[in-house]
Design an enzyme around this catalytic site. Structure first.
Site, PDB file in Angstrom:
ATOM      1  N   TRP A 198      -3.638  -2.256  -1.412  1.00 35.66           N
ATOM      2  CA  TRP A 198      -3.287  -3.733  -1.870  1.00 35.66           C
ATOM      3  C   TRP A 198      -3.820  -4.603  -0.983  1.00 35.66           C
ATOM      4  CZ3 TRP A 198      -0.820  -8.425  -0.481  1.00 35.66           C
ATOM      5  CH2 TRP A 198      -0.457  -9.559  -1.606  1.00 35.66           C
ATOM      6  N   GLU A 255      17.219 -16.476 -11.601  1.00 39.01           N
ATOM      7  CA  GLU A 255      16.727 -14.981 -11.673  1.00 39.01           C
ATOM      8  C   GLU A 255      16.349 -14.410 -13.011  1.00 39.01           C
ATOM      9  OE1 GLU A 255      16.206 -10.621 -11.255  1.00 39.01           O
ATOM     10  OE2 GLU A 255      16.182 -12.854  -9.845  1.00 39.01           O
ATOM     11  N   LYS A 297       6.075  -3.941  -5.082  1.00 36.89           N
ATOM     12  CA  LYS A 297       7.445  -3.746  -5.222  1.00 36.89           C
ATOM     13  C   LYS A 297       8.045  -4.082  -3.758  1.00 36.89           C
ATOM     14  CE  LYS A 297      11.263  -1.846  -6.581  1.00 36.89           C
ATOM     15  NZ  LYS A 297      11.794  -2.533  -7.712  1.00 36.89           N
ATOM     16  N   GLU A 326       7.507 -13.223 -13.814  1.00 43.01           N
ATOM     17  CA  GLU A 326       7.058 -11.843 -13.118  1.00 43.01           C
ATOM     18  C   GLU A 326       6.348 -11.192 -13.936  1.00 43.01           C
ATOM     19  OE1 GLU A 326       9.476 -10.414  -9.412  1.00 43.01           O
ATOM     20  OE2 GLU A 326      10.326 -10.260 -11.309  1.00 43.01           O
ATOM     21  N   LYS A 374      12.314 -13.276 -13.862  1.00 39.60           N
ATOM     22  CA  LYS A 374      11.895 -12.171 -14.469  1.00 39.60           C
ATOM     23  C   LYS A 374      10.872 -12.556 -15.448  1.00 39.60           C
ATOM     24  CE  LYS A 374      13.893  -9.022 -12.460  1.00 39.60           C
ATOM     25  NZ  LYS A 374      13.490  -9.879 -11.208  1.00 39.60           N
ATOM     26  N   ARG A 405       4.599   0.228  -6.302  1.00 38.74           N
ATOM     27  CA  ARG A 405       4.343  -0.461  -5.216  1.00 38.74           C
ATOM     28  C   ARG A 405       3.277  -1.587  -5.472  1.00 38.74           C
ATOM     29  NH1 ARG A 405       6.559   1.842  -0.264  1.00 38.74           N
ATOM     30  NH2 ARG A 405       4.966   0.981   0.753  1.00 38.74           N
ATOM     31  N   HIS A 411      17.733 -34.783 -12.995  1.00 39.15           N
ATOM     32  CA  HIS A 411      17.306 -35.447 -11.983  1.00 39.15           C
ATOM     33  C   HIS A 411      15.626 -34.789 -11.715  1.00 39.15           C
ATOM     34  CE1 HIS A 411      20.954 -36.934  -9.874  1.00 39.15           C
ATOM     35  NE2 HIS A 411      21.529 -35.780 -10.437  1.00 39.15           N
ATOM     36  N   CYS A 435       0.764  -1.132   0.053  1.00 35.25           N
ATOM     37  CA  CYS A 435      -0.154   0.149   0.131  1.00 35.25           C
ATOM     38  C   CYS A 435       1.094   1.429  -0.038  1.00 35.25           C
ATOM     39  CB  CYS A 435      -0.789  -0.019   1.284  1.00 35.25           C
ATOM     40  SG  CYS A 435      -1.945  -1.571   1.622  1.00 35.25           S
ATOM     41  N   ASN A 469      -1.197   1.142   6.324  1.00 36.36           N
ATOM     42  CA  ASN A 469      -0.628  -0.121   5.669  1.00 36.36           C
ATOM     43  C   ASN A 469      -0.232  -0.973   6.749  1.00 36.36           C
ATOM     44  OD1 ASN A 469      -0.351   1.673   3.352  1.00 36.36           O
ATOM     45  ND2 ASN A 469       1.993   1.929   3.504  1.00 36.36           N
ATOM     46  N   GLY A 470      -0.506  -2.273   6.614  1.00 36.83           N
ATOM     47  CA  GLY A 470      -0.303  -3.390   7.365  1.00 36.83           C
ATOM     48  C   GLY A 470      -1.395  -4.150   7.702  1.00 36.83           C
TER      49      GLY A 470
END
Length: 615
Positions: A75, A488, A610, A495, A492, A27, A511, A2, A101-102
């Site tokens: 959010w 990584e 974010k 995402e 990307k 964010r 494997h 948020c 926020n939280g």
């Protein structure tokens, strides 16, 4: 997560708040709202679900004007992303509003208590509990700050809260409980600002303070007074002069922030190196790390804690520190660390890697380390952030603002920071001599230029994206120090393009993942010419034997891989310890161009935020 923006001063609050919220869009959010105290003393609220453009439309239809206000991008945690769940939330009188926020962990018990006392609720959120508690306590005290203090002391869980009321229209009451994300106070000339992140208010002031856990601030247009949640006055929090340029938070000529930030990596790495290494002697200086030679020699182990992209950076750091400093390194997910009763003592350094410095899981891991008496340090991008403040030492990434949700330049600068840290530790322990240090310094000096050559091939990555954008699954493989690069690269792609992708150490292909390989699943291999090059060449052969398509990251002139691969991406040769920086950038751009081709929201991928400030 948020976003919060608050303003008090002589100017119109509404455009400042909306502009600030727009700068916090990176964010991640699913609804937005604002509240302003108008000249007639009424608190006017506008809210809507979806993008900030929806809120702007509501404000255009029904303008609100005033000189004090607060805005929020939400959010969703409790309740779906609807207009009635959007912040700010009002009490039953309509004269007190709250943004948060939280998470209020005990909201259900508090809600039931308030309902039993006759309070009515109009949302599904935990935040509405806070505004009703403040309202109840204001009826008892007729003092907004005291009412907020009493209400906040009833909450369990991390929260950042701003309270605004027409009862006392000359102030904002701001508080922080736990590690719910940053609370930034911006100091202007006859005006003050509140935000949950620096870019929201950076165009107005660079002078900023940060609230600590259980701080409460009373903000007026003339300044700020600080208290703890026990009601005691406390000394002012330090004012930091933020070095970022406000223009750097704008896209400029780039289509997306992510694209801009990928192309900023040469300059970001230059800034990260500058002033920290003597290019003649190779000697590294990390003044803010606060770790002298005696403390370095006392270390028996380093544990790196991080989440997401930063975790993969930490995996690279493990290779760097163990090889250059000869100290054992573990890498742990911040989200799991405190739940497994880790073995810690005073001879352990717990190193947190976090772009924002506000990632709640990573902060919890630092708390766990401090509880056991271990040394702590943070590699962080945001000056004055929580991770930087609570750690014994800090290494700043010097990446500048990173707006895109999918991290790019923070990943590469944090790797360079870890190389500098590895060199420093090795030098202090006497295991990295001057000759090796000079060689590393020379390689670091050439890194920005080599990255520029990688970026110059952007048209090639765009062409590859057109060819491969319609595939539904990808496999990424790397070995040694570049198996984190594979992970990584896969992260990307998934995402921002929503294509399923998995990154593996190449030796693990046999494997399990090898069962998936066919003509419908491209394999991206990092096959630079390092000490495991022959092993990677074998992986190319195995993929091709199963009709798989191969995209290979190679060094120039590599004919062996080029003869087998369906496509190659060339990166300049470099010392092995720097290949993860050079090899990951083409994977960032490949993911970027695939996402653009598929029409994805590159800077704000669905469901992502974010900075993850709640569990």
């Amino acid at each position: 997560m948020c976003g919060i923006v608050g303003y008090i001063g002589p100017r119109a609050a509404t455009p400042i708040i909306l502009e600030g919220l727009q700068r916090l869009e990176y964010r991640g959010y699913d609804s937005a709202g604002l509240a302003v105290i108008e000249a007639n003393g009424r608190v006017a609220v506008r809210r809507d679900a979806g993008k900030l453009s929806n809120l702007r439309a509501r404000v255009a239809e029904a303008p609100i004007e005033g000189h004090i206000g607060v805005g929020h991008t939400r959010w969703a945690t409790h309740g779906p992303p609807t207009a009635y769940n959007a912040h700010p939330h009002r009490d039953h009188t309509g004269r007190i509003v709250v943004v948060q926020n939280g998470i209020v962990e005990n909201f259900l018990a508090l809600r039931n208590e308030l309902m039993a006392q006759g309070y009515e609720f109009h949302s599904d959120t935990d935040t509405e509990v806070i505004v009703q508690l403040v309202s109840r306590e204001f009826d008892r005290t007729e003092d907004l700050a005291e009412a907020a203090r009493r209400a906040l002391n009833l909450l369990h869980g991390p929260s950042a809260v701003v309270v605004l009321s027409s009862h006392e229209p000359d102030k904002l009451v701001v508080a922080r409980l736990g590690n719910a994300g940053a609370v930034v106070i911006g100091h202007g000339d006859g005006e003050m600002f509140v935000a949950s992140d620096i870019p929201a208010i950076l165009q107005h002031t660079r002078r900023m303070s940060y609230l600590e856990n259980r701080d409460m601030a009373i903000v007026t247009r003339d300044g700020v007074a600080y208290y703890d949640l026990d009601g005691q006055s406390i000394p002012p929090r330090p004012i930091h002069d933020i070095p970022w340029d406000p223009v750097s938070a704008a896209k400029g000529r780039y289509r997306h922030f992510m694209q801009k930030e990928i192309f900023e990596q040469p300059s970001a790495i230059t800034d990260t190196i500058r002033g920290r290494i003597d290019f003649v002697t190779g000697q590294v200086t990390l003044r803010e790390l606060n770790l002298d030679a005696e403390a370095v020699r006392s270390l028996h182990k380093i544990t790196i804690v991080a989440c997401g992209t930063s975790f993969y950076s930490g995996l690279v750091g493990k290779f760097l520190i163990e090889n250059l400093a000869r100290i054992p390194v573990e890498v742990d997910y911040g989200s799991e660390y405190r739940y497994r009763n880790p073995i810690l003592d005073e001879h352990t350094l717990v190193l947190a890697i976090t772009q924002s410095g506000e990632t709640v899981d990573t902060l919890a891991a630092l708390d766990e380390a401090k509880r056991h008496g271990s040394r702590t340090a943070a590699i962080v991008n945001v000056v004055g952030s929580q991770a930087a403040r609570v750690s014994d030492g800090v290494i700043y990434m010097q990446a500048g603002p990173e707006i895109g949700v999918a991290s790019t330049k923070a990943y590469t600068t944090s790797i360079v920071d870890q190389l500098l840290l590895a060199m420093y530790l090795g030098q202090q322990r006497g295991v990295l001599d001057e000759s090796a240090s000079q060689a590393l310094a020379s390689e670091l000096a050439m890194l920005p230029d080599k990255l520029g050559r990688v970026l110059a091939q952007d048209d090639h990555y765009r062409e590859l994206a057109v060819t491969y954008a319609n595939y539904h699954n990808f496999l990424y493989l790397g070995r040694g120090i570049n198996y984190p690069t594979a992970r990584e690269g896969a992260l990307k792609l998934k995402e921002i393009s929503y294509i399923h992708a998995e990154g593996y150490p190449a030796g693990e292909m046999k494997h399990g993942p090898i069962a998936l390989i066919d003509e419908n699943m491209p394999t991206v291999l990092v096959a630079v010419q390092d000490h495991v090059y022959d092993k990677m060449l074998s992986q190319v052969e195995q993929v091709k034997a199963r009709n798989g398509k191969v995209i290979a990251v190679v060094n120039p002139g590599d004919r062996a891989v080029a003869a087998k691969a369906d496509a190659i991406i060339e990166v300049p040769r470099a010392i092995e310890w720097l290949t993860p920086v050079l090899a990951v950038v083409p994977l960032q751009l490949l993911a970027y161009h695939i996402a653009v081709w598929r029409g994805s929201d590159v800077d704000q991928p669905r469901n992502l935020a974010k900075s993850v400030t709640v569990e």
